[in-house]
Write a protein that holds these residues in place. Structure first.
Motif, PDB file in Angstrom:
ATOM      1  N   CYS A   1       0.856  -1.188   0.000  1.00 22.82           N
ATOM      2  CA  CYS A   1       0.000   0.000   0.000  1.00 22.82           C
ATOM      3  C   CYS A   1       0.886   1.229   0.000  1.00 22.82           C
ATOM      4  N   THR A   2       0.352   2.320  -0.470  1.00 22.69           N
ATOM      5  CA  THR A   2       1.096   3.576  -0.448  1.00 22.69           C
ATOM      6  C   THR A   2       0.970   4.240   0.918  1.00 22.69           C
ATOM      7  N   ASP A   3       1.813   5.217   1.171  1.00 22.40           N
ATOM      8  CA  ASP A   3       1.746   5.945   2.437  1.00 22.40           C
ATOM      9  C   ASP A   3       0.400   6.663   2.578  1.00 22.40           C
ATOM     10  N   GLU A   4      -0.126   7.173   1.482  1.00 20.31           N
ATOM     11  CA  GLU A   4      -1.408   7.872   1.534  1.00 20.31           C
ATOM     12  C   GLU A   4      -2.543   6.919   1.892  1.00 20.31           C
ATOM     13  N   GLU A   5      -2.522   5.721   1.339  1.00 16.26           N
ATOM     14  CA  GLU A   5      -3.564   4.744   1.643  1.00 16.26           C
ATOM     15  C   GLU A   5      -3.504   4.316   3.105  1.00 16.26           C
ATOM     16  N   TYR A   6      -2.296   4.112   3.605  1.00 15.56           N
ATOM     17  CA  TYR A   6      -2.168   3.721   5.006  1.00 15.56           C
ATOM     18  C   TYR A   6      -2.574   4.869   5.929  1.00 15.56           C
ATOM     19  N   SER A   7      -2.233   6.097   5.564  1.00 15.96           N
ATOM     20  CA  SER A   7      -2.614   7.248   6.385  1.00 15.96           C
ATOM     21  C   SER A   7      -4.128   7.411   6.430  1.00 15.96           C
ATOM     22  N   ALA A   8      -4.810   7.133   5.305  1.00 19.69           N
ATOM     23  CA  ALA A   8      -6.270   7.233   5.289  1.00 19.69           C
ATOM     24  C   ALA A   8      -6.893   6.208   6.227  1.00 19.69           C
ATOM     25  N   GLU A   9      -6.340   4.985   6.257  1.00 21.26           N
ATOM     26  CA  GLU A   9      -6.846   3.965   7.178  1.00 21.26           C
ATOM     27  C   GLU A   9      -6.589   4.375   8.625  1.00 21.26           C
ATOM     28  N   CYS A  10      -5.449   4.973   8.883  1.00 19.49           N
ATOM     29  CA  CYS A  10      -5.128   5.417  10.245  1.00 19.49           C
ATOM     30  C   CYS A  10      -6.055   6.539  10.693  1.00 19.49           C
ATOM     31  N   MET A  11      -6.433   7.417   9.780  1.00 18.78           N
ATOM     32  CA  MET A  11      -7.360   8.487  10.140  1.00 18.78           C
ATOM     33  C   MET A  11      -8.724   7.917  10.514  1.00 18.78           C
ATOM     34  N   ARG A  12      -9.134   6.833   9.866  1.00 20.93           N
ATOM     35  CA  ARG A  12     -10.396   6.186  10.233  1.00 20.93           C
ATOM     36  C   ARG A  12     -10.301   5.609  11.641  1.00 20.93           C
ATOM     37  N   VAL A  13      -9.129   5.061  11.979  1.00 18.39           N
ATOM     38  CA  VAL A  13      -8.933   4.547  13.337  1.00 18.39           C
ATOM     39  C   VAL A  13      -8.999   5.679  14.352  1.00 18.39           C
ATOM     40  N   LEU A  14      -8.322   6.780  14.059  1.00 12.41           N
ATOM     41  CA  LEU A  14      -8.306   7.907  14.988  1.00 12.41           C
ATOM     42  C   LEU A  14      -9.715   8.483  15.165  1.00 12.41           C
ATOM     43  N   ASN A  15     -10.471   8.583  14.078  1.00 14.87           N
ATOM     44  CA  ASN A  15     -11.850   9.070  14.184  1.00 14.87           C
ATOM     45  C   ASN A  15     -12.703   8.116  15.017  1.00 14.87           C
TER      46      ASN A  15
END
Length: 446
Positions: free
Chosen positions: A198-212
């Motif tokens: 996965c790209t860094d952007e894709e992983y960051s988007a998943e992490c933002m869902r976790v944080l939310n």
């Protein structure tokens, strides 16, 4: 401003007249300090639900041989302070021990340790969540807690990890297609950034869902899944709708593992209402208010229930219309004017006069404003002590937990519910309490 003295009363103790000295002690809850004959002796500090009964067991003469601790021949002075609740006694004891022995020794004596939390490692290139009880000031916005125990925090953390595809390893990643990866990547429970899947952007988007998810107690993820379920159902795709509904149930079960107290430590805002000792010069019941802000406990602030009819008195009327306390707005009598502050009044007297002329809701908000102007914890160890004492009170069985806690809702406080709870607390603390006298001729409001 000089700090408020810890102990309000002090007497000289003579073993020959122990009974007279003990009779001067109250039967209320509070903390006590027993001082020895030498000025270099450190005091013996303790809290008790009944100060007189506790000291009777320590200072009264013993009959025959006994292994019970007795200090009557070693004590020269007794100092004490009353408290309205065990929670207030705990705070006072922590303050007294910190002054007498230092913060580290007080922490050991009271067996306080920072509570366990779930931290979102936002500073890492590939964030993850993990359980810790080490507090860092820069990480407070992404540290969620306090939990009742390490087991509770780990259970919640694992449930959240099952809902998303973030990594669970603790290694410093150096992404490469030749990286061996781990079992979670093989069973598609991780996006495997270590293998560049996965790209860094894709992983960051998943992490933002976790944080939310962590910030909203699962509401963000539940909203997404419910929208998917409703859309599938509207398109007559019932199998997909049933699968989305099952995922909603799984998310709700995971979110339920975190209590309302579990919030970002930097945003933790709550008000605790507790009983408080009555005073002879007061003509109405009072409650004590404490505020939790930035993980620090502030207070107490006394709040008068003048003009609030207690639930106990209303229940005696026998009508369901009186199930909750009624706010009585003070109305000046004919020819009578409200009390006004003179220019020479001190700031404290002006606040008291303003509170006397205010309604119950205004007095509650005024007390919260006073608490919000208090100081915060100086360091992370002090913050950990405050969170530990809060956790010790909050996670007790509800029947053993005195008082009530209220969280800030949509940038406002549930003032009406807080006043109703304050009336119930005052009624329970004073079984003989009747109606609180209004300031003037009352006019009932709904």
């Amino acid at each position: 401003m000089a700090p408020e003295p810890i102990f309000e009363h002090e007497i000289v103790f003579d073993p020959a007249h122990a009974a007279d000295a003990l009779r001067s002690l109250p039967t209320a809850a509070g903390i006590v300090a027993l001082f020895g004959h030498a000025s270099t002796d450190r005091p013996h500090l303790l809290k008790a639900a009944n100060l007189r009964r506790r000291l009777q067991s320590l200072l009264e003469p013993t009959e025959g041989q006994t292994k019970r601790l007795n200090l009557r021949d070693r004590i020269a002075r007794i100092a004490w302070r009353e408290a309205g609740s065990d929670f207030e006694s705990l705070l006072l004891l922590h303050r007294a021990m910190s002054v007498a022995f230092g913060a580290d020794e007080a922490r050991k004596r009271m067996r306080l340790s920072p509570p366990y939390t779930v931290r979102f490692a936002a500073e890492n290139r590939f964030p993850r969540i993990y359980v810790t009880n080490h507090l860092r000031r820069r990480s407070l916005p992404t540290t969620f807690g306090p939990f009742a125990s390490r087991f509770a925090a780990e259970r919640y953390c694992e449930a959240v990890e099952e809902l998303f595809l973030i990594r669970r390893c603790y290694l410093e990643l150096h992404p490469s297609p030749d990286d061996p990866g781990c079992i979670y990547g093989e069973i598609n429970k991780c996006m495997a950034p270590c293998q560049e899947r996965c790209t860094d952007e894709e992983y960051s988007a998943e992490c933002m869902r976790v944080l939310n998810f962590l910030q909203t107690h699962g509401a963000s993820r539940i909203g997404e899944l419910e929208a998917e379920r409703d859309e599938a159902s509207a398109n007559m795709m019932f199998e997909e709708a049933a699968a989305a509904h099952a995922r909603v149930s799984k998310v709700k079960a995971a979110a339920a593992l975190a209590d309302d107290l579990v919030q970002p430590l930097s945003d933790l805002r709550a008000v605790l209402l507790m009983p408080c000792p009555s005073r002879a010069d007061e003509d109405a019941p009072h409650v004590a208010a404490f505020q939790i802000a930035d993980g620090c406990i502030r207070g107490p602030q006394r709040i008068s229930l003048l003009g609030v009819r207690l639930a106990r008195e209303q229940a005696e009327v026998g009508s369901s219309l009186f199930a909750q306390p009624m706010m009585l707005a003070p109305v000046p009598l004919e020819g009578e004017t409200p009390v006004e502050a003179t220019p020479n009044e001190t700031a404290a007297n002006k606040r008291e006069i303003a509170a006397a002329n205010a309604s119950a809701e205004e007095r509650m908000l005024l007390a919260i404003t006073e608490l919000e102007n208090g100081s915060s914890a100086d360091d992370m160890t002090e913050l950990g002590d405050h969170l530990a004492m809060l956790k010790r009170w909050y996670y007790r069985p509800e029947k053993q937990r005195t008082g009530a806690i209220f969280f800030r809702e949509r940038d406002s406080w549930p003032v009406r519910r807080m006043i109703r709870a304050a009336a119930r607390i005052a009624a329970a603390a004073s079984p003989t309490a009747t109606a609180a006298p209004p300031a003037a001729a009352p006019a009932s409001t709904t």
